[in-house]
Design a protein around this motif. Structure first.
Motif, PDB file in Angstrom:
ATOM      1  N   ASN A 236      46.646 -53.092  33.932  1.00 33.42           N
ATOM      2  CA  ASN A 236      46.676 -52.256  32.881  1.00 33.42           C
ATOM      3  C   ASN A 236      48.057 -51.400  32.854  1.00 33.42           C
ATOM      4  O   ASN A 236      48.173 -50.266  32.283  1.00 33.42           O
ATOM      5  N   GLY A 256      35.149 -47.210  28.294  1.00 31.91           N
ATOM      6  CA  GLY A 256      35.767 -48.331  27.842  1.00 31.91           C
ATOM      7  C   GLY A 256      35.239 -49.549  28.117  1.00 31.91           C
ATOM      8  O   GLY A 256      35.445 -50.346  29.147  1.00 31.91           O
ATOM      9  N   SER A 257      34.324 -50.231  27.232  1.00 33.62           N
ATOM     10  CA  SER A 257      33.627 -51.423  27.325  1.00 33.62           C
ATOM     11  C   SER A 257      34.631 -52.758  28.012  1.00 33.62           C
ATOM     12  O   SER A 257      35.744 -52.822  27.151  1.00 33.62           O
ATOM     13  N   SER A 258      34.411 -53.431  28.661  1.00 34.74           N
ATOM     14  CA  SER A 258      35.399 -54.253  29.196  1.00 34.74           C
ATOM     15  C   SER A 258      35.181 -55.846  29.171  1.00 34.74           C
ATOM     16  O   SER A 258      33.874 -56.097  28.808  1.00 34.74           O
ATOM     17  N   ASN A 263      33.943 -52.524  34.099  1.00 34.49           N
ATOM     18  CA  ASN A 263      32.588 -51.382  33.222  1.00 34.49           C
ATOM     19  C   ASN A 263      31.318 -51.761  33.690  1.00 34.49           C
ATOM     20  O   ASN A 263      30.651 -52.832  33.389  1.00 34.49           O
ATOM     21  N   ASN A 267      29.813 -54.618  29.699  1.00 39.82           N
ATOM     22  CA  ASN A 267      31.019 -55.656  29.797  1.00 39.82           C
ATOM     23  C   ASN A 267      30.605 -56.944  29.105  1.00 39.82           C
ATOM     24  O   ASN A 267      29.390 -57.165  28.839  1.00 39.82           O
ATOM     25  N   HIS A 360      44.207 -54.448  27.610  1.00 35.79           N
ATOM     26  CA  HIS A 360      43.902 -53.260  28.638  1.00 35.79           C
ATOM     27  C   HIS A 360      42.412 -53.606  29.085  1.00 35.79           C
ATOM     28  O   HIS A 360      41.630 -52.638  29.836  1.00 35.79           O
ATOM     29  N   TYR A 362      39.804 -54.320  27.546  1.00 32.49           N
ATOM     30  CA  TYR A 362      38.702 -53.539  26.510  1.00 32.49           C
ATOM     31  C   TYR A 362      38.232 -54.706  25.555  1.00 32.49           C
ATOM     32  O   TYR A 362      38.758 -55.498  25.078  1.00 32.49           O
ATOM     33  N   TRP A 367      39.429 -46.870  19.765  1.00 33.11           N
ATOM     34  CA  TRP A 367      40.645 -46.546  20.546  1.00 33.11           C
ATOM     35  C   TRP A 367      41.825 -46.194  19.437  1.00 33.11           C
ATOM     36  O   TRP A 367      41.885 -46.842  18.582  1.00 33.11           O
ATOM     37  N   SER A 372      43.306 -51.768  18.009  1.00 34.65           N
ATOM     38  CA  SER A 372      42.180 -50.909  17.361  1.00 34.65           C
ATOM     39  C   SER A 372      42.405 -50.149  16.041  1.00 34.65           C
ATOM     40  O   SER A 372      41.771 -50.300  15.253  1.00 34.65           O
ATOM     41  N   HIS A 450      29.895 -47.696  24.660  1.00 32.26           N
ATOM     42  CA  HIS A 450      31.357 -48.314  25.006  1.00 32.26           C
ATOM     43  C   HIS A 450      31.799 -47.284  25.555  1.00 32.26           C
ATOM     44  O   HIS A 450      32.934 -47.563  26.236  1.00 32.26           O
ATOM     45  N   ASN A 452      33.714 -44.452  24.858  1.00 30.72           N
ATOM     46  CA  ASN A 452      35.073 -43.838  24.577  1.00 30.72           C
ATOM     47  C   ASN A 452      35.300 -42.258  24.433  1.00 30.72           C
ATOM     48  O   ASN A 452      34.184 -41.802  23.590  1.00 30.72           O
TER      49      ASN A 452
END
Length: 559
Positions: A236, A256-258, A263, A267, A360, A362, A367, A372, A450, A452
């Protein structure tokens, strides 16, 4: 003096001329039909026309052809990348504080369903089919056939008009939602519209919203294809800030869900959030675990191999849902062409926001990063829009309603904050006084697992400036504060560190280097801050009603 015979001939000629004039007048005054097609989470990466790493897969041949026969917008942005606020902005031509829809729990009452109301004033028969997600009855439309909430991918139910009050009139179906929604649209066009009126139809797919479920006929689509992966899935770079990475990257395990295991809360390996996950159970039972206690995340070779396998499954499911959308749009085009309606129908296609496809590391949206925030948007209408045209003029989803109204022959209402870009569509030129920036705000701080952080910012063609203020929109330190914990609440962290991010989009289009502290950009950043202040004031998007947030903004504005 004319004879009777000559007089009859003269009268006949007059009547023929009058009839011809009327026919010409009817031709001139005949309004175009308008079909607004919107898919859920269909991001620009999931097209051929936007030249992403996925373009070579040819994921959207039908939609690409529509786009090529009209105008493609390169810089279309959502004002808040989450379903309900985005749809409210499209319906009202207003930002979140003006229309009152800040989050997924927001409702749009009948009196604020402005777009169909304005279209009806212009003589249009109005209809909406598919995803609505604004909770109140879409009663301002003449006709509706909508999913309850998010709806189901398979065997969806629809809410319709009927003898019972909303939402008790239910139609059950058997099949995949993309097919069922198109079936409903075609049924409306064939059997429910008034052929003597122009129609304004909003057709909203559920797909490709996660968790992705494609129709079985697409199970083998791309099965043996390796899908190109974003480099930032594994590295990243210098994307982000302490606001979402934490000190010494201490927050990367929960924000940030991955795709990867990074995460711990959500995830893609989990696919859906489970309350049996170790980290959730620990937080429920003992809330004294601190983020700095997490072991720093590293993408090991073994994890990279695992992440790639998860990603390939993730992206193929997404593209299979996209394929179902594309094929169903072909059904609509075929019908319009067969019935002689295509020539006089404006076709608009967009998504309700963008979507992170592993960039990233995500998944999901929310975002202010471009994958996004950026929306696909193109319009086909050969009578007044030149085929093969593109524009980099900045538009956002509050501009949709004003434009649709003006395309229908009306004028933008004073209460709408968005601006019509009809002139850009018809001339291919961006007016000198056209907007040079767009505003973004995500309100749902650390919500929906998530995770954020809340933030706002400004985007121009060349730059992006983001401020993460790290607070709920209500003051959760106030014991009397009222807020909806079904959509917002969690047990992980109430506040996150405030911080700024700045990206030079011309030199860093993938947003891999937060250059906020780079001395070379300080004058640019100062200018963007001034513009951001004015933009927030002009849109009434300040935090005058949220002093606990304004306090943070004031304290960190010059950081």
């Amino acid at each position: 003096m004319l004879s009777y015979k000559n007089g009859s001939l003269y009268l006949l000629l007059v009547l023929m001329a009058f009839s011809s004039c009327n026919e010409k007048q009817e031709t001139v005054e005949k309004k175009p039909n308008i079909i607004y097609i919107m898919s859920d989470d269909h991001t620009t990466q999931g097209f051929g026309i936007y030249g992403s790493r996925l373009a070579g897969l040819n994921p959207t041949p039908v939609l690409d052809q529509i786009a090529k026969e009209g105008m493609i917008f390169e810089n279309c942005f959502v004002h808040n990348a989450i379903c309900t606020p985005s749809r409210a902005a499209i319906m009202t031509g207003q930002n979140s504080q003006a229309n009152g829809v800040l989050d997924l729990e927001g409702i749009l009452p009948i009196e604020k369903q402005y777009l169909p109301q304005e279209m009806k004033k212009l003589g249009y028969q109005t209809a909406i089919v598919g995803k609505w997600h604004l909770h109140e009855e879409p009663a301002s439309f003449d006709y509706y056939h909508v999913l309850p909430g998010q709806g189901k991918y398979f065997n969806p139910e629809f809410r319709v008009q009927g003898e019972k009050p909303w939402p008790k009139n239910v139609v059950k179906t058997t099949g995949h939602s993309s097919d069922m929604i198109m079936d409903a649209t075609l049924d409306y066009l064939k059997n429910n519209r008034d052929p003597n009126k122009p129609f304004f139809l909003m057709h909203h797919f559920k797909a490709p919203h996660d968790d992705f479920e494609n129709a079985p006929r697409y199970d083998d689509y791309l099965a043996d294809t390796f899908i190109p992966e974003p480099e930032s899935l594994y590295d990243n770079g210098n994307n982000g800030s302490v606001a979402m990475r934490g000190k010494n990257d201490s927050l990367t395990r929960i924000i940030g869900s991955s795709v990867s295991h990074r995460n711990l809360i959500r995830n893609q390996a989990m696919n859906i959030y489970t309350k049996d996950s170790t980290i959730y159970r620990k937080y429920r039972e003992a809330k004294d675990i601190r983020p700095e206690e997490y072991v720093k995340w590293e993408m090991s070779p073994e994890e990279k191999d695992y992440t790639s396998k998860v990603y390939q499954d993730y992206i193929k499911k997404y593209l299979r849902c996209v394929k179902g959308v594309d094929d169903n749009v072909k059904r609509l085009l075929d019908y319009l062409e067969t019935e002689g309606l295509l020539e006089n129908t404006i076709i608009v296609y967009t998504g309700d926001q963008g979507f992170m496809l592993g960039e990233h590391d995500y998944i999901d949206k929310r975002w202010m990063y471009d994958e996004s925030m950026r929306m696909p948007f193109f319009v086909r209408y050969p009578k007044s829009i030149q085929a093969g045209s593109r524009t980099d003029a900045i538009i956002n989803n509050t501009d949709f309603a004003p434009t649709l109204i003006e395309l229908a022959g009306g004028e933008t209402p004073d209460y709408m904050q968005g601006k019509s870009f009809k002139r850009i569509l018809e001339t291919g030129e961006e007016p000198a006084d056209w907007q040079k920036e767009t505003y973004y705000r995500y309100w749902m701080h650390m919500a929906h697992k998530h995770q954020n952080p809340a933030h706002f910012g400004i985007r121009t063609k060349d730059y992006k400036l983001i401020f993460f203020y790290g607070r709920y929109w209500v003051d959760t330190d106030d014991p009397n504060a009222e807020w909806n914990k079904d959509s917002w609440g969690n047990d992980f962290t109430n506040h996150t560190p405030p911080a700024w991010e700045f990206y030079d989009l011309k030199n860093d289009p993938k947003e891999m280097n937060n250059a906020y502290d780079d001395p070379a950009y300080q004058e640019t950043i100062s200018n963007l801050k001034d513009r951001l202040v004015k933009l927030r004031e002009n849109l009434n998007e300040t935090d005058a009603n949220y002093p606990h947030i304004q306090k943070v903004i004031d304290a960190h504005w010059e950081d």
